[in-house]
Design a protein around this motif. Sequence first.
Motif, PDB file in Angstrom:
ATOM      1  N   PRO A 113      -7.327  18.771   0.836  1.00  0.00           N
ATOM      2  CA  PRO A 113      -6.667  18.953  -0.463  1.00  0.00           C
ATOM      3  C   PRO A 113      -5.152  18.889  -0.302  1.00  0.00           C
ATOM      4  CG  PRO A 113      -7.736  20.982   0.296  1.00  0.00           C
ATOM      5  CD  PRO A 113      -8.195  19.889   1.190  1.00  0.00           C
ATOM      6  N   GLY A 114      -4.509  18.312  -1.307  1.00  0.00           N
ATOM      7  CA  GLY A 114      -3.060  18.155  -1.261  1.00  0.00           C
ATOM      8  C   GLY A 114      -2.642  16.787  -0.751  1.00  0.00           C
ATOM      9  N   GLN A 115      -3.463  16.186   0.107  1.00  0.00           N
ATOM     10  CA  GLN A 115      -3.125  14.837   0.599  1.00  0.00           C
ATOM     11  C   GLN A 115      -3.584  13.790  -0.407  1.00  0.00           C
ATOM     12  OE1 GLN A 115      -4.247  13.814   4.598  1.00  0.00           O
ATOM     13  NE2 GLN A 115      -3.519  15.753   5.448  1.00  0.00           N
ATOM     14  N   TRP A 116      -2.825  12.705  -0.466  1.00  0.00           N
ATOM     15  CA  TRP A 116      -3.185  11.622  -1.385  1.00  0.00           C
ATOM     16  C   TRP A 116      -4.379  10.842  -0.859  1.00  0.00           C
ATOM     17  CZ3 TRP A 116      -1.846  11.570  -6.220  1.00  0.00           C
ATOM     18  CH2 TRP A 116      -0.697  12.241  -6.608  1.00  0.00           C
ATOM     19  N   GLN A 117      -5.288  10.516  -1.785  1.00  0.00           N
ATOM     20  CA  GLN A 117      -6.486   9.748  -1.460  1.00  0.00           C
ATOM     21  C   GLN A 117      -6.552   8.554  -2.411  1.00  0.00           C
ATOM     22  OE1 GLN A 117      -9.871  11.972  -0.280  1.00  0.00           O
ATOM     23  NE2 GLN A 117      -9.055  13.917  -1.033  1.00  0.00           N
ATOM     24  N   SER A 118      -7.174   7.483  -1.957  1.00  0.00           N
ATOM     25  CA  SER A 118      -7.244   6.291  -2.808  1.00  0.00           C
ATOM     26  C   SER A 118      -8.682   5.909  -3.127  1.00  0.00           C
ATOM     27  CB  SER A 118      -6.532   5.115  -2.129  1.00  0.00           C
ATOM     28  OG  SER A 118      -7.182   4.786  -0.918  1.00  0.00           O
ATOM     29  N   TYR A 119      -8.869   5.416  -4.340  1.00  0.00           N
ATOM     30  CA  TYR A 119     -10.113   4.757  -4.750  1.00  0.00           C
ATOM     31  C   TYR A 119      -9.760   3.305  -5.075  1.00  0.00           C
ATOM     32  CZ  TYR A 119     -12.974   9.017  -5.556  1.00  0.00           C
ATOM     33  OH  TYR A 119     -13.700  10.173  -5.405  1.00  0.00           O
ATOM     34  N   PRO A 142       0.829  -1.207   0.000  1.00  0.00           N
ATOM     35  CA  PRO A 142       0.000   0.000   0.000  1.00  0.00           C
ATOM     36  C   PRO A 142       0.866   1.262   0.000  1.00  0.00           C
ATOM     37  CG  PRO A 142       0.057  -0.984   2.190  1.00  0.00           C
ATOM     38  CD  PRO A 142       0.821  -1.909   1.294  1.00  0.00           C
ATOM     39  N   SER A 143       0.271   2.353  -0.453  1.00  0.00           N
ATOM     40  CA  SER A 143       0.969   3.641  -0.442  1.00  0.00           C
ATOM     41  C   SER A 143       0.807   4.317   0.906  1.00  0.00           C
ATOM     42  CB  SER A 143       0.379   4.569  -1.507  1.00  0.00           C
ATOM     43  OG  SER A 143       0.602   4.086  -2.797  1.00  0.00           O
ATOM     44  N   THR A 144       1.699   5.229   1.200  1.00  0.00           N
ATOM     45  CA  THR A 144       1.475   6.195   2.269  1.00  0.00           C
ATOM     46  C   THR A 144       1.390   7.561   1.585  1.00  0.00           C
ATOM     47  OG1 THR A 144       3.814   6.640   2.583  1.00  0.00           O
ATOM     48  CG2 THR A 144       2.863   4.821   3.855  1.00  0.00           C
ATOM     49  N   ASN A 145       1.162   8.601   2.354  1.00  0.00           N
ATOM     50  CA  ASN A 145       1.074   9.923   1.717  1.00  0.00           C
ATOM     51  C   ASN A 145       2.391  10.299   1.032  1.00  0.00           C
ATOM     52  OD1 ASN A 145      -0.656  12.260   1.231  1.00  0.00           O
ATOM     53  ND2 ASN A 145       0.905  13.383   2.385  1.00  0.00           N
ATOM     54  N   ASP A 146       3.509   9.840   1.609  1.00  0.00           N
ATOM     55  CA  ASP A 146       4.818  10.242   1.084  1.00  0.00           C
ATOM     56  C   ASP A 146       5.460   9.203   0.188  1.00  0.00           C
ATOM     57  OD1 ASP A 146       4.684  12.598   2.628  1.00  0.00           O
ATOM     58  OD2 ASP A 146       5.325  11.473   4.392  1.00  0.00           O
ATOM     59  N   GLN A 147       4.935   8.000   0.202  1.00  0.00           N
ATOM     60  CA  GLN A 147       5.583   6.897  -0.515  1.00  0.00           C
ATOM     61  C   GLN A 147       4.568   6.183  -1.394  1.00  0.00           C
ATOM     62  OE1 GLN A 147       8.849   5.624   0.946  1.00  0.00           O
ATOM     63  NE2 GLN A 147       9.127   4.273  -0.803  1.00  0.00           N
ATOM     64  N   VAL A 148       4.920   6.033  -2.678  1.00  0.00           N
ATOM     65  CA  VAL A 148       4.025   5.326  -3.596  1.00  0.00           C
ATOM     66  C   VAL A 148       4.154   3.822  -3.361  1.00  0.00           C
ATOM     67  CG1 VAL A 148       3.361   5.003  -6.005  1.00  0.00           C
ATOM     68  CG2 VAL A 148       4.400   7.150  -5.285  1.00  0.00           C
ATOM     69  N   GLY A 149       3.028   3.130  -3.293  1.00  0.00           N
ATOM     70  CA  GLY A 149       3.019   1.694  -3.068  1.00  0.00           C
ATOM     71  C   GLY A 149       3.395   0.916  -4.313  1.00  0.00           C
ATOM     72  N   GLU A 154      -4.954   6.668  -7.172  1.00  0.00           N
ATOM     73  CA  GLU A 154      -4.714   7.641  -6.106  1.00  0.00           C
ATOM     74  C   GLU A 154      -4.750   9.039  -6.707  1.00  0.00           C
ATOM     75  OE1 GLU A 154      -1.132   6.377  -4.002  1.00  0.00           O
ATOM     76  OE2 GLU A 154      -1.806   4.305  -4.201  1.00  0.00           O
ATOM     77  N   TRP A 155      -5.364   9.964  -5.995  1.00  0.00           N
ATOM     78  CA  TRP A 155      -5.496  11.324  -6.504  1.00  0.00           C
ATOM     79  C   TRP A 155      -5.360  12.317  -5.358  1.00  0.00           C
ATOM     80  CZ3 TRP A 155      -9.647  14.382  -4.771  1.00  0.00           C
ATOM     81  CH2 TRP A 155     -10.648  13.691  -4.078  1.00  0.00           C
TER      82      TRP A 155
END
Length: 270
Positions: A183-189, A58-65, A123-124
């Motif tokens: 806004p600005g934080q990563w969100q997942s669908y 999984p991703s975190t806000n700072d790291q792509v999964g 992620e957006w």
Amino acid sequence: MARRITMAWWATGLLGLLVAACALGQLGYQDTPMLPGGQWHVHDGTRPQPPVIDAGLPSTNDQVGKAPSDAVVLFDGSNLDRWRNDKGATPAWKIEDGVLVCAKGGGQITTRDTFGDCQVHLEWAAPTPPSGSGQGRGNSGLFFCGRYEIQILDCYQSQTYPDGQTAALYGQFPPLVNACRPPGQWQSYDVIWTAPKFANNQLVAPAAVTMLHNGVLVHNHTALLGGTSHRGLAKYHPHDPVGPLALQDHGNPVRFRNIWVRPIKAYDQP
Ligand code: MG
């Protein structure tokens, strides 16, 4: 005494080997009732094993999964090879530091491949600082079969009509909850998409969506009323069983990363 211990050791070892051999040869049962379909017994040990995959990370806000090993990676931060614009050319959307940014006027972008039933991860992040309100605040969208929109919108401390808010099945069903991050934080669908089925130009089974927004259930096998419409009642129009995914250009610089799709298919069915 030593001889007795040695014999006991051999006997235990032999028993272990026998148990292991049985386990290898017989994983389950063949004397149990048949499951519906008449192909496999209950607990059938000869039934093919599910494919083994690497589940990814999984991703975190700072790291792509990392995508599961059997996923079709649609965007990994490097290129738009799997996407086209409405003219079939490479989209004008920008890639900045591994992040895809919607370019105002660039038009929607569409996958070159088509998909039927599938699992999609995306992620957006909404623009920050935020600007606009309602439908004008960080608007984009994820389309299935090119015509059924799941809304992408910044509804963090911002309201709009509920069936048009973040994670809504646009114009039809609001999400069960508003799970927006700032806004600005990563969100997942994470979307489980069941495509509609048509036969003889008639709807046989509607499309259905199960979806997590930031890991929270927002749709539970919700049946769509038809293709997405603005200010109109959704209707079905027969189409191919597979279609492209698309991301909407609604004029806002919404950012995307880590997009992948896994077609859904039963591994042990013809
Ligand atoms: Mg939209």
